[in-house]
Design a protein around this motif. Structure first.
Motif, short mmCIF file in Angstrom:
data_model
loop_
_atom_site.label_atom_id
_atom_site.label_comp_id
_atom_site.label_asym_id
_atom_site.label_seq_id
_atom_site.Cartn_x
_atom_site.Cartn_y
_atom_site.Cartn_z
N MET A 1 0.84 -1.20 0.00
CA MET A 1 0.00 0.00 0.00
C MET A 1 0.87 1.25 0.00
O MET A 1 1.16 1.82 1.04
CB MET A 1 -0.92 0.00 1.21
N SER A 2 1.27 1.65 -1.16
CA SER A 2 2.07 2.87 -1.28
C SER A 2 1.23 4.02 -1.81
O SER A 2 1.75 4.98 -2.34
CB SER A 2 3.26 2.61 -2.20
N MET A 3 -0.07 3.89 -1.67
CA MET A 3 -0.97 4.90 -2.25
C MET A 3 -1.57 5.84 -1.20
O MET A 3 -2.60 6.44 -1.45
CB MET A 3 -2.08 4.22 -3.03
N ASP A 4 -0.93 5.99 -0.05
CA ASP A 4 -1.47 6.87 0.99
C ASP A 4 -1.86 8.26 0.48
O ASP A 4 -2.90 8.77 0.85
CB ASP A 4 -0.50 6.99 2.16
N PRO A 5 -1.03 8.90 -0.37
CA PRO A 5 -1.45 10.23 -0.85
C PRO A 5 -2.69 10.19 -1.74
O PRO A 5 -3.38 11.18 -1.90
CB PRO A 5 -0.25 10.72 -1.65
N TRP A 6 -2.98 9.02 -2.31
CA TRP A 6 -4.11 8.91 -3.22
C TRP A 6 -5.43 8.66 -2.50
O TRP A 6 -6.50 8.78 -3.10
CB TRP A 6 -3.87 7.79 -4.23
N ILE A 7 -5.38 8.33 -1.23
CA ILE A 7 -6.61 8.04 -0.50
C ILE A 7 -7.54 9.25 -0.43
O ILE A 7 -8.73 9.13 -0.71
CB ILE A 7 -6.30 7.44 0.88
N PRO A 8 -7.03 10.46 -0.10
CA PRO A 8 -7.94 11.62 -0.15
C PRO A 8 -8.51 11.87 -1.55
O PRO A 8 -9.67 12.26 -1.68
CB PRO A 8 -7.05 12.79 0.30
N ALA A 9 -7.71 11.63 -2.58
CA ALA A 9 -8.20 11.81 -3.95
C ALA A 9 -9.30 10.79 -4.25
O ALA A 9 -10.30 11.12 -4.91
CB ALA A 9 -7.06 11.66 -4.95
N ALA A 10 -9.14 9.56 -3.76
CA ALA A 10 -10.17 8.54 -3.97
C ALA A 10 -11.46 8.95 -3.27
O ALA A 10 -12.55 8.81 -3.85
CB ALA A 10 -9.69 7.18 -3.45
N TRP A 11 -11.35 9.46 -2.05
CA TRP A 11 -12.56 9.89 -1.35
C TRP A 11 -13.20 11.09 -2.03
O TRP A 11 -14.42 11.25 -2.01
CB TRP A 11 -12.27 10.19 0.13
N PHE A 12 -12.40 11.94 -2.64
CA PHE A 12 -12.95 13.06 -3.40
C PHE A 12 -13.77 12.54 -4.58
O PHE A 12 -14.90 13.00 -4.82
CB PHE A 12 -11.83 14.00 -3.89
N VAL A 13 -13.22 11.58 -5.31
CA VAL A 13 -13.94 10.99 -6.45
C VAL A 13 -15.23 10.33 -5.96
O VAL A 13 -16.29 10.47 -6.59
CB VAL A 13 -13.04 9.98 -7.20
N ILE A 14 -15.15 9.61 -4.85
CA ILE A 14 -16.33 8.96 -4.29
C ILE A 14 -17.39 9.99 -3.92
O ILE A 14 -18.57 9.83 -4.22
CB ILE A 14 -15.95 8.08 -3.08
N SER A 15 -16.97 11.07 -3.27
CA SER A 15 -17.92 12.11 -2.87
C SER A 15 -18.58 12.77 -4.07
O SER A 15 -19.79 13.00 -4.08
CB SER A 15 -17.22 13.17 -2.01
N VAL A 16 -17.78 13.06 -5.09
CA VAL A 16 -18.34 13.69 -6.30
C VAL A 16 -19.31 12.74 -7.00
O VAL A 16 -20.42 13.15 -7.40
CB VAL A 16 -17.20 14.13 -7.25
N SER A 17 -18.94 11.48 -7.13
CA SER A 17 -19.84 10.54 -7.80
C SER A 17 -21.10 10.32 -6.97
O SER A 17 -22.20 10.18 -7.52
CB SER A 17 -19.13 9.23 -8.12
N PHE A 18 -20.95 10.28 -5.65
CA PHE A 18 -22.11 10.12 -4.77
C PHE A 18 -23.05 11.31 -4.93
O PHE A 18 -24.27 11.15 -5.02
CB PHE A 18 -21.61 9.99 -3.32
N TYR A 19 -22.48 12.52 -4.97
CA TYR A 19 -23.28 13.73 -5.14
C TYR A 19 -24.05 13.69 -6.46
O TYR A 19 -25.27 13.93 -6.49
CB TYR A 19 -22.37 14.97 -5.10
N PHE A 20 -23.36 13.38 -7.55
CA PHE A 20 -24.03 13.36 -8.84
C PHE A 20 -25.04 12.22 -8.95
O PHE A 20 -26.03 12.33 -9.67
CB PHE A 20 -23.02 13.35 -9.99
#
Length: 168
Positions: A37-56
């Motif tokens: 798991m070397s994607m720690d910086p990408w976790i906030p970006a993933a949650w951003f994508v999830i939030s945007v898709s959830f909103y839409f």
């Protein structure tokens, strides 16, 4: 107030309110992670994508039906999905999030099945949640194995205080 703005405000308020405190999150940051798991910086970006898709998804379904009851269902599901980390960090127990992840995934899947006949777009926009939730559960299960002592005691790896005695 336009519906898109009300849904957006709800999403932002839930996201901002249901976050672990810095004190509780600092414990989480001390835990060991799986080597892959070397994607720690990408976790906030993933949650951003999830939030945007959830909103839409919520917005798309509302435009098709105009029913606020289902927007409330989306909001309730969002509270459940966002509360996982808060519960883990507050209880300092990694396994506390697993039932929440399972319930969140099952309810998201059920919601996707329900909204699909009315709005296939709304159902499709829930796919990021359905993909990300099991990934987080897998990472958490591996973290439990890597952090057995901290998982049981609630103590971080750098905690040098003497252990409390279990004697009376």
């Amino acid at each position: 107030m336009p519906p898109w703005l009300l849904i957006l405000i709800t999403l932002l308020v839930v996201t901002l309110v249901i976050n672990p405190s810095e004190r509780n999150f600092s414990w989480y940051r001390t835990l060991r992670r799986p080597g892959w798991m070397s994607m720690d910086p990408w976790i906030p970006a993933a949650w951003f994508v999830i939030s945007v898709s959830f909103y839409f998804s919520a917005l798309s379904f509302w435009f098709k039906t105009g029913e606020w009851l289902w927007v409330a269902a989306y909001a309730s599901l969002l509270v459940l999905l966002r509360s996982q980390h808060c519960v883990i960090c507050r209880l300092r127990n990694l396994s506390a999030g697993l039932p929440i992840w399972l319930l969140g995934w099952m309810l998201t899947f059920s919601l996707a099945l329900f909204v699909r006949p009315t709005s296939p777009l709304a159902a499709g926009l829930l796919v990021p949640v359905l993909v990300w939730t099991p990934m987080e559960a897998i990472v958490t299960l591996q973290m439990i194995g890597l952090n057995r002592k901290q998982h049981r005691s609630g103590r971080g790896a750098n905690d040098r205080r003497p252990a409390r005695s279990r004697r009376l």
